[in-house]
Design a protein around this motif. Sequence first.
Motif, PDB file in Angstrom:
ATOM      1  N   ALA A 121       0.811  -1.218   0.000  1.00  0.00           N
ATOM      2  CA  ALA A 121       0.000   0.000   0.000  1.00  0.00           C
ATOM      3  C   ALA A 121       0.842   1.266   0.000  1.00  0.00           C
ATOM      4  N   GLY A 122       2.133   1.150   0.337  1.00  0.00           N
ATOM      5  CA  GLY A 122       3.009   2.317   0.346  1.00  0.00           C
ATOM      6  C   GLY A 122       2.775   3.240   1.522  1.00  0.00           C
ATOM      7  N   ILE A 123       2.463   2.669   2.691  1.00  0.00           N
ATOM      8  CA  ILE A 123       2.248   3.478   3.884  1.00  0.00           C
ATOM      9  C   ILE A 123       3.099   2.921   5.020  1.00  0.00           C
ATOM     10  N   PRO A 124       3.327   3.699   6.085  1.00  0.00           N
ATOM     11  CA  PRO A 124       4.071   3.167   7.237  1.00  0.00           C
ATOM     12  C   PRO A 124       3.359   1.951   7.817  1.00  0.00           C
ATOM     13  N   VAL A 125       4.132   1.041   8.409  1.00  0.00           N
ATOM     14  CA  VAL A 125       3.548  -0.169   8.995  1.00  0.00           C
ATOM     15  C   VAL A 125       2.716   0.221  10.217  1.00  0.00           C
ATOM     16  N   PRO A 126       1.404  -0.026  10.188  1.00  0.00           N
ATOM     17  CA  PRO A 126       0.572   0.308  11.357  1.00  0.00           C
ATOM     18  C   PRO A 126       0.758  -0.719  12.462  1.00  0.00           C
ATOM     19  N   GLU A 127       0.325  -0.366  13.658  1.00  0.00           N
ATOM     20  CA  GLU A 127       0.374  -1.306  14.772  1.00  0.00           C
ATOM     21  C   GLU A 127      -0.662  -2.410  14.559  1.00  0.00           C
ATOM     22  N   ALA A 128      -0.297  -3.620  14.982  1.00  0.00           N
ATOM     23  CA  ALA A 128      -1.196  -4.775  14.873  1.00  0.00           C
ATOM     24  C   ALA A 128      -1.771  -5.073  16.256  1.00  0.00           C
ATOM     25  N   TRP A 129      -3.095  -5.164  16.340  1.00  0.00           N
ATOM     26  CA  TRP A 129      -3.795  -5.429  17.602  1.00  0.00           C
ATOM     27  C   TRP A 129      -4.740  -6.610  17.415  1.00  0.00           C
ATOM     28  N   VAL A 130      -5.068  -7.266  18.517  1.00  0.00           N
ATOM     29  CA  VAL A 130      -5.976  -8.419  18.484  1.00  0.00           C
ATOM     30  C   VAL A 130      -7.051  -8.242  19.546  1.00  0.00           C
ATOM     31  N   MET A 131      -8.304  -8.493  19.177  1.00  0.00           N
ATOM     32  CA  MET A 131      -9.410  -8.545  20.141  1.00  0.00           C
ATOM     33  C   MET A 131      -9.499  -9.994  20.623  1.00  0.00           C
ATOM     34  N   GLY A 132      -8.751 -10.301  21.676  1.00  0.00           N
ATOM     35  CA  GLY A 132      -8.552 -11.675  22.095  1.00  0.00           C
ATOM     36  C   GLY A 132      -9.774 -12.378  22.646  1.00  0.00           C
ATOM     37  N   GLU A 133     -10.811 -11.637  23.039  1.00  0.00           N
ATOM     38  CA  GLU A 133     -12.006 -12.251  23.613  1.00  0.00           C
ATOM     39  C   GLU A 133     -13.126 -12.426  22.594  1.00  0.00           C
ATOM     40  N   GLU A 134     -12.923 -11.949  21.389  1.00  0.00           N
ATOM     41  CA  GLU A 134     -13.988 -11.990  20.377  1.00  0.00           C
ATOM     42  C   GLU A 134     -13.820 -13.218  19.485  1.00  0.00           C
ATOM     43  N   LYS A 135     -14.799 -14.113  19.507  1.00  0.00           N
ATOM     44  CA  LYS A 135     -14.714 -15.360  18.754  1.00  0.00           C
ATOM     45  C   LYS A 135     -15.221 -15.225  17.321  1.00  0.00           C
ATOM     46  N   GLY A 136     -16.002 -14.185  17.043  1.00  0.00           N
ATOM     47  CA  GLY A 136     -16.483 -13.979  15.686  1.00  0.00           C
ATOM     48  C   GLY A 136     -15.366 -13.520  14.763  1.00  0.00           C
ATOM     49  N   ILE A 137     -15.590 -13.634  13.463  1.00  0.00           N
ATOM     50  CA  ILE A 137     -14.602 -13.229  12.461  1.00  0.00           C
ATOM     51  C   ILE A 137     -14.876 -11.769  12.086  1.00  0.00           C
ATOM     52  N   ASN A 138     -13.961 -10.878  12.444  1.00  0.00           N
ATOM     53  CA  ASN A 138     -14.141  -9.464  12.147  1.00  0.00           C
ATOM     54  C   ASN A 138     -12.803  -8.753  12.218  1.00  0.00           C
ATOM     55  N   ALA A 139     -12.775  -7.506  11.792  1.00  0.00           N
ATOM     56  CA  ALA A 139     -11.535  -6.716  11.785  1.00  0.00           C
ATOM     57  C   ALA A 139     -11.915  -5.257  11.588  1.00  0.00           C
ATOM     58  N   PHE A 140     -10.983  -4.362  11.892  1.00  0.00           N
ATOM     59  CA  PHE A 140     -11.184  -2.949  11.583  1.00  0.00           C
ATOM     60  C   PHE A 140      -9.843  -2.227  11.591  1.00  0.00           C
ATOM     61  N   ALA A 141      -9.824  -1.057  10.979  1.00  0.00           N
ATOM     62  CA  ALA A 141      -8.670  -0.156  11.019  1.00  0.00           C
ATOM     63  C   ALA A 141      -9.149   1.162  11.604  1.00  0.00           C
ATOM     64  N   ALA A 142      -8.287   1.817  12.370  1.00  0.00           N
ATOM     65  CA  ALA A 142      -8.664   3.077  13.008  1.00  0.00           C
ATOM     66  C   ALA A 142      -7.444   3.968  13.119  1.00  0.00           C
TER      67      ALA A 142
END
Length: 582
Positions: A121-142
């Motif tokens: 994408a040509g952007i700085p590497v963003p921080e990677a986070w995990v919602m460890g208690e969520e069992k559903g399949i989902n994701a977001f960027a903020a």
Amino acid sequence: MDFFEAQRQARSRARMLVPGFVLCLFGVIAALYGIAILVRPFFDQHRPGPLFRWWDPETGLAVAVPVVALIVGGAIWRIASLRGGGAVVAARLGARPVPASTENEAERRFLNIVEEMALAAGIPVPEAWVMGEEKGINAFAAGRDAHQAVVVVTRGALDHLDRDELQAVVGHEFSHIVNGDIILNHRLMGLVFGLVVISLTGRGVIRIAEHIRGAGGWTLAAFALGGIIWVVGSIGVFFARLLQCSVSRQRELLADAASIQFTRNPEAMARALKKVGGTWRQGMLLSLRAMEARHVFFMPSDLTGLKTHPDLKKRIRALEPNWNGEFIKVHLHAERPLLVRGGSQPPEVEADLDADGLAARWRKAPSLQTPREARLVLLAVAGGGNDPRVAPVTEALGALEESSRLAVIEGTVLPLKSLPKRELVQLVEAARVRFAEGNLSWELLLAQQLVERRIAMHAGMMSPPQTVHRGLETLYREAALILTALDSASGDGMALGAVVPEYFQHTGVPFEAAPAADLTPDGVAGALRAFWGATPMVKSQLMRLCRLAVESDGQIGDRELGVMRAVAAATGLPLPPSMLAR
């Protein structure tokens, strides 16, 4: 994908949120005014005149003042509380950062994918986070911009998506970063909170009532008051959902398509969506705070009310027109625990670092393994300090080509954010002492911009700069100095000829090259500092002028690339695609 144009359009859409918010505010006031008009006769039976007065300024004022105060005040408070960037949003939703040294296979795979997508994408590497208690399949960027962005996935996504599918989902979120959608989403979260604050107040009163059981009539009164406030606040919730839905659902379809541009794998995105459809949760989250952020997720975080996302089947058929309508069944009870062996803190760097081994590893990939290693790199660039482990790091950096050395320096930002705050503050203070001495090198120029614009701000040592420059005409001298420095770095004298017409268009003054005495890293640092307080559009104009200067001769030298990296760090914008391969 034109990053700057996409960012401009995103900010234009973000500005349109304010009129939408005002309309929703009037809608809430009108609805509550109507209710007040209907119920007032039952409490004020001795009032002269008709039973119902549809125009009653006294009632209107009594409704409008507290509603405006609550909603506008709540929105302003939430927007201010989110100024820390994507990490604040992620933490609020129950996510945790993935340490760079994690030994968990799924988390390591996620980190690698994030780095790959950042390069694509040509952007700085963003921080990677995990919602460890969520069992559903989902994701977001903020985040407020690409430099403050985070990419978050749920535990279910790590457990049930294979590498290609997870890469497709992460690529979807990266498109929101590149297109500037995160700017829109960040602002929308604050406005939505303002609209639902009345409902949240009612919930709070009910919870208080639960804790004062046994107080007789007071408990009943508290429950009744909380219930009334909650029901009345539901009107605000409706308008909040309406505002979230007004953010075009087409963005999700475009993000799916953009992910395929990054990954070249439409089948993986289709399979990921089918797996979401094959779970009973379909992306739903347990976090109660997800309501105000439901528009930021890969899939809707709940299935109630108005839809903020396109229909799942529509998204799959956009990728796979001949789809037979069958989902891929996934059993969410079979997930594996996400445990990080050795604790959540990364291990210390060994004292006997090998300079040759470090140089060889950095030539292959400039990413740093641990926050401690990133700390040593920054200390080595800034002058060493008293740590004996700095010497081999200094030797390893000296063995690299300048372009590789700059990439390693730039790679310190993400792991350094994982350091304890006290240690990070000490590191920033030590680096600032070195910067204050003057006589910066070009490498120190990049390090200075990274420390001040990204690390110090993350440590809470620097507030976001106030916007004072809304046009390039107020920064024409600083822009001319930076462009002259790039021309000097190229050594061929061709750079300025390519930028003079557009420079005049933006500044309204003829281009005048900066004196040779000012073409130093210290001089460029002063010019870049002035751009900290510029609007995003002014920063984009500077980056475009710099790109024209660098690309004018068809060659990109190490010194030019170093200045460009410093410009990118100062402005918060990514390097142009032509420079990513360097």
